[in-house]
Design a protein around this motif. Structure first.
Motif, PDB file in Angstrom:
ATOM      1  N   GLY A   1      60.496  56.655  30.561  1.00 17.63           N
ATOM      2  CA  GLY A   1      61.384  56.223  29.480  1.00 17.63           C
ATOM      3  C   GLY A   1      60.962  56.664  28.096  1.00 17.63           C
ATOM      4  N   ARG A   2      59.769  57.292  27.965  1.00 13.22           N
ATOM      5  CA  ARG A   2      59.293  57.659  26.621  1.00 13.22           C
ATOM      6  C   ARG A   2      60.150  58.746  25.980  1.00 13.22           C
ATOM      7  N   LEU A   3      60.642  59.662  26.798  1.00 15.81           N
ATOM      8  CA  LEU A   3      61.459  60.753  26.260  1.00 15.81           C
ATOM      9  C   LEU A   3      62.702  60.193  25.567  1.00 15.81           C
TER      10      LEU A   3
ATOM     11  N   PRO B   1      69.832  63.606  30.081  1.00 14.91           N
ATOM     12  CA  PRO B   1      69.430  62.726  31.192  1.00 14.91           C
ATOM     13  C   PRO B   1      69.515  63.381  32.566  1.00 14.91           C
ATOM     14  N   SER B   2      70.513  64.256  32.762  1.00 20.76           N
ATOM     15  CA  SER B   2      70.684  64.900  34.066  1.00 20.76           C
ATOM     16  C   SER B   2      69.541  65.850  34.407  1.00 20.76           C
ATOM     17  N   LYS B   3      68.968  66.504  33.371  1.00 26.02           N
ATOM     18  CA  LYS B   3      67.888  67.455  33.612  1.00 26.02           C
ATOM     19  C   LYS B   3      67.003  67.574  32.377  1.00 26.02           C
ATOM     20  N   PRO B   4      66.183  66.543  32.099  1.00 28.71           N
ATOM     21  CA  PRO B   4      65.325  66.611  30.915  1.00 28.71           C
ATOM     22  C   PRO B   4      64.215  67.646  31.073  1.00 28.71           C
ATOM     23  N   ASP B   5      63.939  68.378  30.008  1.00 33.66           N
ATOM     24  CA  ASP B   5      62.868  69.383  29.993  1.00 33.66           C
ATOM     25  C   ASP B   5      61.795  68.881  29.040  1.00 33.66           C
ATOM     26  N   ARG B   6      60.776  68.215  29.584  1.00 35.46           N
ATOM     27  CA  ARG B   6      59.754  67.578  28.741  1.00 35.46           C
ATOM     28  C   ARG B   6      58.987  68.573  27.880  1.00 35.46           C
TER      29      ARG B   6
ATOM     30  N   ARG C   1      48.492  64.565  24.541  1.00 34.87           N
ATOM     31  CA  ARG C   1      49.948  64.439  24.563  1.00 34.87           C
ATOM     32  C   ARG C   1      50.529  64.306  25.963  1.00 34.87           C
ATOM     33  N   HIS C   2      49.892  64.881  26.977  1.00 36.90           N
ATOM     34  CA  HIS C   2      50.490  64.830  28.308  1.00 36.90           C
ATOM     35  C   HIS C   2      50.495  63.413  28.868  1.00 36.90           C
ATOM     36  N   ASN C   3      49.586  62.566  28.387  1.00 38.28           N
ATOM     37  CA  ASN C   3      49.603  61.172  28.838  1.00 38.28           C
ATOM     38  C   ASN C   3      50.905  60.499  28.420  1.00 38.28           C
ATOM     39  N   SER C   4      51.283  60.665  27.158  1.00 38.86           N
ATOM     40  CA  SER C   4      52.509  60.032  26.670  1.00 38.86           C
ATOM     41  C   SER C   4      53.741  60.735  27.229  1.00 38.86           C
ATOM     42  N   LEU C   5      53.591  62.031  27.507  1.00 36.57           N
ATOM     43  CA  LEU C   5      54.697  62.846  28.011  1.00 36.57           C
ATOM     44  C   LEU C   5      55.252  62.285  29.320  1.00 36.57           C
ATOM     45  N   LEU C   6      54.365  61.753  30.144  1.00 42.98           N
ATOM     46  CA  LEU C   6      54.764  61.329  31.486  1.00 42.98           C
ATOM     47  C   LEU C   6      55.169  59.865  31.573  1.00 42.98           C
ATOM     48  N   LYS C   7      55.000  59.125  30.481  1.00 43.41           N
ATOM     49  CA  LYS C   7      55.368  57.704  30.512  1.00 43.41           C
ATOM     50  C   LYS C   7      56.865  57.549  30.770  1.00 43.41           C
TER      51      LYS C   7
ATOM     52  N   ASN D   1      55.324  53.783  17.858  1.00 42.54           N
ATOM     53  CA  ASN D   1      55.739  53.781  19.261  1.00 42.54           C
ATOM     54  C   ASN D   1      55.083  54.906  20.045  1.00 42.54           C
ATOM     55  N   GLY D   2      54.872  56.036  19.380  1.00 45.12           N
ATOM     56  CA  GLY D   2      54.199  57.165  20.029  1.00 45.12           C
ATOM     57  C   GLY D   2      52.779  56.815  20.426  1.00 45.12           C
ATOM     58  N   LEU D   3      52.097  56.099  19.545  1.00 47.01           N
ATOM     59  CA  LEU D   3      50.713  55.680  19.845  1.00 47.01           C
ATOM     60  C   LEU D   3      50.682  54.721  21.020  1.00 47.01           C
ATOM     61  N   GLU D   4      51.619  53.786  21.043  1.00 44.77           N
ATOM     62  CA  GLU D   4      51.670  52.815  22.147  1.00 44.77           C
ATOM     63  C   GLU D   4      51.886  53.524  23.480  1.00 44.77           C
ATOM     64  N   ALA D   5      52.719  54.574  23.470  1.00 43.89           N
ATOM     65  CA  ALA D   5      52.986  55.329  24.693  1.00 43.89           C
ATOM     66  C   ALA D   5      51.788  56.184  25.109  1.00 43.89           C
ATOM     67  N   ALA D   6      50.987  56.587  24.115  1.00 42.32           N
ATOM     68  CA  ALA D   6      49.863  57.477  24.391  1.00 42.32           C
ATOM     69  C   ALA D   6      48.663  56.738  24.990  1.00 42.32           C
TER      70      ALA D   6
END
Length: 215
Positions: free
Chosen positions: A175-177, A124-129, A167-173, A209-214
């Protein structure tokens, strides 16, 4: 880039790999026209290996060939994405069930190690997507290798290439990480408990859930 800098493997395969990475990195945007002349000149190659490379990418679904108009980077529609996630859900849930029931202790430890790397990347302090998604893919592909069905592996590999176009669309959502990590924890727990049905269910939930985020 001159041709002599390319590796000894088939020239068109090397060109296909370079273009594939440019597509995944959004250097070549979905829907954009691929300027064959410009790319051939930049790579210091003739149009023949480039066209062979484009055929490879078209077979993978990354490039769309249009009659008399040339090659374009594929645009993935919502329907395309839904279909891809549906198939991945079925194939990877099946693989998770196989792993839960047949994996050796050593193989499960390998997955646990990859999961620990996933936890570290999502700190959480420094996530690396980018690192998170790279390890995520390694986890999924290792699970498939352990399940040991080369035909399933080939299908998943091709489907994941299409999924990467989006994938980058879901990557930036937001709370998705964290959500994805929680889903991985649930998958890992079911695998560790060797619960076949639950492992399959958790993997299907992960893709749902991945599809919903995408989208």
């Amino acid at each position: 880039m001159p041709a002599h800098s390319l590796s000894p493997r088939a020239l068109y395969e090397e060109v296909a790999e370079r273009l594939r990475q440019r597509i995944f990195e959004r250097e070549l945007e979905p829907g954009s026209w691929i300027d064959e002349l410009k790319i051939a000149e930049a790579y210091g190659i003739s149009r023949t290996p480039l066209r062979e490379a484009l055929k490879v990418l078209a077979a993978e679904g990354l490039v769309t060939m249009k009659v008399r108009r040339g090659a374009y980077v594929t645009e993935v529609s919502e329907r395309d994405l839904s279909d891809v996630y549906h198939l991945l859900s079925l194939l990877e849930a099946d693989a998770a069930g196989v792993v839960a029931s047949t994996a050796t202790s050593e193989q499960l430890e390998e997955l646990k190690t990859l999961h620990s790397e996933l936890e570290a990347a999502a700190k959480p302090s420094k996530p690396d997507r980018e690192l998170f998604f790279e390890i995520n893919e390694r986890f999924h592909m290792r699970l498939l290798e352990i399940a040991n069905n080369r035909w399933r592996n080939q299908m998943v590999t091709d489907l994941r290439k299409v999924m990467k176009l989006n994938r980058h669309n879901s990557l930036l959502k937001s709370g998705r990480l964290e959500e994805s990590l929680n889903e991985h924890r649930a998958v890992m727990k079911a695998l560790t408990e060797r619960d076949t049905a639950l492992s399959m269910q958790r993997m299907q939930e992960h893709f749902k859930n991945g599809l919903e985020a995408a989208n």
